[in-house]
Each structure stands twice: as C-alpha cells, then as structure tokens.
Design a protein around this motif. Structure first.
Motif, PDB file in Angstrom:
ATOM      1  N   LYS A 104      45.340  24.526  96.394  1.00 24.88           N
ATOM      2  CA  LYS A 104      45.106  25.966  96.230  1.00 24.88           C
ATOM      3  C   LYS A 104      44.237  26.514  97.359  1.00 24.88           C
ATOM      4  O   LYS A 104      44.445  27.637  97.818  1.00 24.88           O
ATOM      5  N   SER A 105      43.283  25.714  97.837  1.00 23.79           N
ATOM      6  CA  SER A 105      42.388  26.188  98.891  1.00 23.79           C
ATOM      7  C   SER A 105      43.123  26.414 100.211  1.00 23.79           C
ATOM      8  O   SER A 105      42.700  27.227 101.031  1.00 23.79           O
ATOM      9  N   GLN A 144      42.675  16.904  89.475  1.00 21.54           N
ATOM     10  CA  GLN A 144      41.953  18.160  89.658  1.00 21.54           C
ATOM     11  C   GLN A 144      41.582  18.362  91.123  1.00 21.54           C
ATOM     12  O   GLN A 144      41.664  19.479  91.649  1.00 21.54           O
ATOM     13  N   GLY A 145      41.181  17.272  91.785  1.00 15.36           N
ATOM     14  CA  GLY A 145      40.839  17.374  93.197  1.00 15.36           C
ATOM     15  C   GLY A 145      42.031  17.771  94.049  1.00 15.36           C
ATOM     16  O   GLY A 145      41.910  18.580  94.976  1.00 15.36           O
ATOM     17  N   GLN A 146      43.179  17.204  93.728  1.00 15.02           N
ATOM     18  CA  GLN A 146      44.414  17.555  94.437  1.00 15.02           C
ATOM     19  C   GLN A 146      44.739  19.034  94.251  1.00 15.02           C
ATOM     20  O   GLN A 146      45.112  19.739  95.190  1.00 15.02           O
ATOM     21  N   LEU A 147      44.579  19.502  93.043  1.00 16.51           N
ATOM     22  CA  LEU A 147      44.860  20.906  92.728  1.00 16.51           C
ATOM     23  C   LEU A 147      43.921  21.834  93.491  1.00 16.51           C
ATOM     24  O   LEU A 147      44.356  22.849  94.061  1.00 16.51           O
ATOM     25  N   ILE A 148      42.649  21.498  93.533  1.00 14.65           N
ATOM     26  CA  ILE A 148      41.672  22.313  94.270  1.00 14.65           C
ATOM     27  C   ILE A 148      42.039  22.371  95.750  1.00 14.65           C
ATOM     28  O   ILE A 148      42.017  23.435  96.373  1.00 14.65           O
ATOM     29  N   PHE A 149      42.377  21.199  96.317  1.00 13.62           N
ATOM     30  CA  PHE A 149      42.727  21.173  97.734  1.00 13.62           C
ATOM     31  C   PHE A 149      43.947  22.040  98.017  1.00 13.62           C
ATOM     32  O   PHE A 149      43.936  22.879  98.945  1.00 13.62           O
TER      33      PHE A 149
END
Length: 297
Positions: free
Chosen positions: A273-274, A266-271
């Motif tokens: 996309k940001s 999830q952290g990878q995905l947030i990064f």
C-alpha cells in the motif's frame, strides 16, 4: 474488484509482472520450486542434509551462504541452477496468458529465468541496444515477434532477473541483487540529460530501451509473485517508483498485486500500500491463472 475486471478496464497501458507461481500452478509437488532447487544444491555442495530453508535467512542470503560454504573447488552455481530448468514445458495457462498479452499489446516482465513464456509463441530474442549488449545484464533484450520500438506499449517478454540462456545474468544471491540495484540506480539518477528525474520528456531517458521503462511508464499488475522480503531488488524499484511519482504526480501510474491462497502478512500489506499498489485476493488459483485470461464468447 477481480483480476478479470482489472484486465478489462486497464489493459491499454498495462504491464504484467509474472513470478514463479505461473510455473508452480498445476505442477507436481516440489517441481519448479526455488526452495527445492536451492536445497538440492546445498546438499551437493556442502555435503550437509537440508530439509527446508531455515528461519532467519532469506532465499537470496541462503544462495550466498551456499556459495560461501561450498566444498567444491570448481563450481558455477548459476549454470547449475539453469540446468534445473531444462525440460520445463509451457502448459495451457502459459499459452492463455501470453496470447492475451500479445492480442492486447501488453508487455510481460518476468522474474523467472526459464523461457517457457516465450516458447508459447516461439519468439525470437531481440537486442534493443545491440552495440552495448552484455550477457551479464541483458536488460535491453526481449523475446518478441519483431524488434521493439516502444518498450511500454508493445508486446514482448522481458526477464528482470536474467534468462536461462545467459547463466551469468542469473540473479540469485543478495550480492547479485545489490549489483542490480547499483545498475538501475545509475540509469535512474545519473546523467543530465538522461536521468529519469530530469525535466525532459519522461519517455526519453537512460533506461528507455530496457524493461525498467515499463516499471515507470505502465500500470503494473503483479501475478504469481511473492514480492516478499527476498525480492529486495524489485521492492527497491517499487520504492523508487513511488518516490518518482511523488515528485511528478502527473506521471503517476496504478499498480495491483493479485494473489490467491493464504492471506499475505500485515507487513507485506503495509509495504504494498505504501508504494501505491492495490491488493486484490482472488477466490482461487484457477481464477488467477486461467479464468481471467480466457477469451470471452
């Protein structure tokens, strides 16, 4: 969306950013693994058994811990790491990807140190900024059929974290990565004219003859690259890229992170996309490294 459709619809202003996944695909277990190589060096230099990289330490930090903990008085860890790469051979999927990029004039940027990709076409090494060449940061050096005049629009193979033939260029530890950040920051932010953020033409700046030029002037496609928290330098660059596009929205470019296998965190995905990176999961590693790059009949 699939890798094949991305390549078909966006190849004109694209750069491929390729990680070590391309070498691990269809390879024997444990071969071509950064983890395995670092663990072997750890046992040699510290005389301690190590079965896996422990939790709580990144690969880059583990390298620095190895450097600090080594019991050997004379050592050259970067060269020893390069020695592991001797004998690596290009496989059919290496050839398919490189030929695809050459045919469409697409730059390849790789975080790998080995020269397997350039070996596919027996490419020569060219130094765009010969007078200021340094084997410590060969950022203006690339493997190409001929000298490159437009970094972002011509086929060449660039090494982000150093190349095997120049062991001093190899970026393995956190201290190495921070040195790269300092060098890139100077090219991006210092000097007027010359800084990337200047009002001058975006194609003319301090880093125009380096692989950094593609980062800020191409659509990017990440392939075979974890882009996890160990990739401090590249993740920092993506943050800088996103800030740059926020300042100059008319210069914004697209990016895709394509992967196969287990889901990313999830952290990878947030990064991702940001920083403006679309995330695409492929159905298999064959689809990732072979099918999308095969010639269409």
């Amino acid at each position: 969306m699939t890798l094949k459709t991305i390549l078909h619809n966006n190849h004109k202003e694209l750069a491929l950013i390729i990680g070590n996944g391309i070498n691990r695909y269809n390879s024997d277990a444990g071969i071509n693994s950064w983890d395995a190589m670092l663990l072997e060096l750890w046992e040699k230099h510290t005389l301690e058994d190590a079965q896996a990289i422990p939790l709580g330490i990144s690969l880059t930090e583990f390298y620095d811990a190895l450097d600090l903990s080594s019991q050997l008085k004379e050592k050259n860890l970067q060269k020893e790491f390069c020695d592991f790469l001797t004998g690596w051979k290009a496989k059919p999927h290496h050839h398919a990807i490189v030929n695809w990029a050459k045919n469409l004039n697409t730059p390849i940027l790789t975080t790998n140190f080995d020269e397997t990709l350039s070996d596919c076409l027996a490419l020569n090494l060219h130094h765009a900024d010969g007078q200021r060449f340094t084997d410590f940061y060969p950022w203006s050096s690339c493997f190409a059929p001929a000298p490159v005049t437009n970094v972002a629009r011509e086929f060449a193979i660039w090494h982000i974290n150093g190349m095997q033939r120049y062991s001093r260029s190899i970026r393995l530890g956190l201290s190495h990565y921070m040195g790269s950040v300092e060098r890139a920051r100077a090219l991006i932010h210092k000097g007027n004219p010359g800084r990337l953020y200047g009002d001058n033409d975006s194609k003319i700046w301090n880093g125009e003859n380096t692989w950094l030029h593609s980062i800020f002037n191409c659509d990017l496609l990440f392939l075979g690259l974890g882009l996890d928290t160990s990739e401090i330098f590249l993740r920092w660059l993506l943050i800088e890229r996103a800030k740059y596009f926020k300042t100059f929205p008319e210069r914004a470019r697209k990016a895709w992170y394509v992967y196969a296998g287990k889901d990313i965190s999830q952290g990878q995905l947030i990064f991702l996309k940001s920083v403006g990176c679309d995330v695409v999961k492929e159905s298999s590693y064959d689809a990732l490294y072979t099918d999308a790059f095969l010639p269409t009949s």
